[in-house]
Write a protein that holds these residues in place. Sequence first.
Motif, short mmCIF file in Angstrom:
data_model
loop_
_atom_site.label_atom_id
_atom_site.label_comp_id
_atom_site.label_asym_id
_atom_site.label_seq_id
_atom_site.Cartn_x
_atom_site.Cartn_y
_atom_site.Cartn_z
N VAL A 40 9.65 15.62 -13.87
CA VAL A 40 8.44 15.28 -13.16
C VAL A 40 7.81 14.13 -13.66
N LEU A 41 7.89 13.75 -15.33
CA LEU A 41 7.30 12.87 -15.78
C LEU A 41 7.91 11.56 -15.27
N VAL A 42 9.18 11.36 -15.28
CA VAL A 42 10.02 10.34 -14.68
C VAL A 42 9.43 10.01 -13.13
N LEU A 43 9.48 11.06 -12.43
CA LEU A 43 9.34 10.85 -11.12
C LEU A 43 7.71 10.30 -10.74
N LEU A 44 6.73 10.71 -11.71
CA LEU A 44 5.45 10.05 -11.37
C LEU A 44 5.36 8.78 -12.06
N GLU A 45 5.98 8.46 -13.17
CA GLU A 45 6.05 7.21 -13.80
C GLU A 45 6.55 6.12 -12.71
N LEU A 46 7.47 6.48 -12.09
CA LEU A 46 8.37 5.69 -11.11
C LEU A 46 7.49 5.32 -9.78
N VAL A 47 6.90 6.41 -9.44
CA VAL A 47 6.07 6.35 -8.12
C VAL A 47 4.67 5.35 -8.51
N LEU A 48 4.36 5.58 -9.51
CA LEU A 48 3.19 4.59 -10.07
C LEU A 48 3.46 3.33 -10.36
N ALA A 49 4.62 2.93 -10.83
CA ALA A 49 5.32 1.60 -11.13
C ALA A 49 5.50 1.13 -9.85
N LEU A 50 6.20 1.76 -8.79
CA LEU A 50 6.43 1.11 -7.51
C LEU A 50 5.07 0.58 -6.96
N SER A 51 4.15 1.90 -6.99
CA SER A 51 2.94 1.59 -6.33
C SER A 51 1.91 0.34 -6.66
N GLU A 52 2.01 -0.29 -7.86
CA GLU A 52 1.38 -1.31 -8.31
C GLU A 52 2.03 -2.43 -7.71
N ASN A 53 3.15 -2.56 -7.02
CA ASN A 53 3.62 -3.69 -6.30
C ASN A 53 3.69 -3.73 -4.88
N VAL A 54 3.76 -2.40 -4.25
CA VAL A 54 4.00 -2.19 -2.63
C VAL A 54 3.20 -0.97 -2.48
N PRO A 55 2.35 -1.02 -1.22
CA PRO A 55 1.55 0.22 -0.88
C PRO A 55 2.72 1.53 -0.61
N LEU A 56 2.52 2.52 -1.14
CA LEU A 56 3.44 3.81 -1.17
C LEU A 56 2.26 4.82 -0.46
N VAL A 57 2.96 5.62 0.40
CA VAL A 57 2.28 6.73 1.06
C VAL A 57 3.06 7.96 0.87
N GLN A 58 2.46 9.00 0.48
CA GLN A 58 3.36 10.45 0.51
C GLN A 58 3.84 10.97 2.02
N GLN A 59 4.91 11.30 2.00
CA GLN A 59 5.02 11.90 3.29
C GLN A 59 5.18 13.46 3.23
N ARG A 60 5.41 14.16 2.11
CA ARG A 60 5.71 15.83 2.07
C ARG A 60 5.25 16.05 0.68
N PRO A 61 4.86 17.20 0.56
CA PRO A 61 4.67 17.82 -0.98
C PRO A 61 5.91 17.28 -1.95
N THR B 171 9.70 -0.76 -21.71
CA THR B 171 9.39 -1.39 -20.46
C THR B 171 10.73 -1.08 -19.34
N GLY B 172 11.80 -0.54 -19.83
CA GLY B 172 12.73 -0.45 -18.91
C GLY B 172 12.48 0.18 -17.41
N LEU B 173 11.43 1.23 -17.38
CA LEU B 173 11.27 1.90 -16.05
C LEU B 173 10.69 0.85 -15.30
N ARG B 174 9.57 -0.02 -15.79
CA ARG B 174 8.82 -1.11 -14.78
C ARG B 174 9.97 -2.14 -14.57
N GLU B 175 11.06 -2.32 -15.49
CA GLU B 175 11.92 -3.54 -14.99
C GLU B 175 12.79 -2.84 -13.97
N PHE B 176 13.08 -1.63 -14.17
CA PHE B 176 13.80 -0.97 -13.08
C PHE B 176 13.24 -1.21 -11.61
#
Length: 411
Positions: free
Chosen positions: A235-256, A391-396
Motif C-alpha cells: 500500500v505504501l508503494v501504491l500511494l507513493e506512485l499515485v501521489l507522484a503521478l498526481s504531481e504531473n497530471v490530473p488524477l481521479v479515483q474511479q473505485r475504492p 528518487t527511483g519511483l519519481r523517475e519511473f
Amino acid sequence: MNQPLRANDPRLPAVRARLYALLRLALHRRLLDAAIGVGAPLQTWPFIHTAWHLALLETHLAALIETVLPTLAHALSAESERHRHETDTPHGHVDWHATLRHRLHAPQSQNVIQRRVLRSFDTPENRFVAFVLDWAETLVRQTAPHLAALGVVEGAHLLNTLRDLRRQPPWCWLPASGGALTPQEQARLSAITGRHPAYAALWRWWQQAQRCAQIEDEPHKSRLPEEDPDRLYEVLVLLELVLALSENVPLVQQRPLFTTTPDYTAPTFTAETPHGALHLFYQRSAPLNTYRRLPTVRGLPDIVLQWAASGRMVLVDAKNYAPGHHSEALYKMLGYFYNFGYPDRFAAIAGGALAFSTEEREGRGLHAWHTGEGQALFSFVVPPLPDETYTGLREFAAWVLCATPAPSGGE
C-alpha cells in the motif's frame, strides 16, 4: 536498516505513521474519496481502515476550524434587545420623554432613563452552532489518543485550537447548546440554512462528520491494529506512485482501493495525460478468462498501468524482499509479462518495474535492467521510512508519462 519489513519490526510504528500521512495527503489533494469499499470486511485491512477513518475525521475537523468557522464568524445572526435602566450617572443617549414621565411620578428623583439596544446571540441557529462546537470538541478528545498512537500531534493541536476559540469573540457570546432543538427551532434552522451560506456550510459539515464519527473509545483502541508487513509495504508503494503521478497530471479515483470482490475490469484511478487517459488498476488479474484452467493461476502484479487508447500496459509489483531475493522477483515479473501477454498480446506489454524495500543493485535512482527491443524492465527502491535521496519511483513515474503509448500489434 537495509532489511525488509518483518513482524514486530521496530520500524513498523514509523511506517504506519508514514502511511497515515500519505492517506491524509491523498485526501487533502482530493485524490481519494474512498479507501474501503462498502461491504469489505474490516478485518481484511484493519490498519488501513483505522488510518483512513482517522484521516477523514482529522480532515473534517481541520476544515471546521480553518474554513467553516472563519466564514461563520462574520455572519452570526443576532436579535436586538431593548434595555431600559434608571441611572444618576448617564453615559450616552438619554430618553428624555421617559425621564420626564418618570419624574412626574417621582419628583424627588434626579435620575434619568436611558435605553440601550443590545445584540443577543441567543437564537436557535446559534444554539446549534454551540452544540456543534461541543460535539466537535468531544470528537477531537476521543480522536486524539488514536492520532497520538500514530505519532501524529494534530489531535492535541485541534483540541487546543477549539478550546481557545470558545474563549474568544464571537464564540464566547454563544448561548449554551441545550442539546437537541425543538421542532420549531429546527424549522427556523432549516429556513436560516436556506438563506445564509455560512450556516448551510456548517450544517453540511455536521452531516458529513456524523457519518464518519463512530470512534471506539475503549483504551485498547488507541493501540492500532496490526497489518501484515508485506501488505503495508504494498500500500505504501501504491500511494507513493499515485501521489507522484498526481504531481504531473490530473488524477481521479474511479473505485475504492479495497473491496470484498474487486471489479478487475474497472480502473482504480484514471490520469488525464497529453497522450490520453492512463488507467491505474490495483490488484488486477491477467486477462485469461477465455482459457479454461489458466484463471486459476493467481499470480498477479500489484499495479497495472494501461493506456486507454492503445491498451499498452506497464506492470508494477512491490516486493518486501531482502537482498539476495531480487532475482526471484525479476523472474516473477517476467512471468507477469507472459501472463498478461498470453497468447498474442505480448506487444501490448510496454514494460514493468519492481519496487524493492531494500537495495541490491538498484542504487538510489531508477535501475534499468532492459530498455531495448521488447519489454522494458526496471527496478527501484522505496525504503520503508521516508528518504528523499531515493528518487527511483519519481523517475519511473516520469518515464511512464513520457513513454509514447503506441498502438500494440496484438490489439
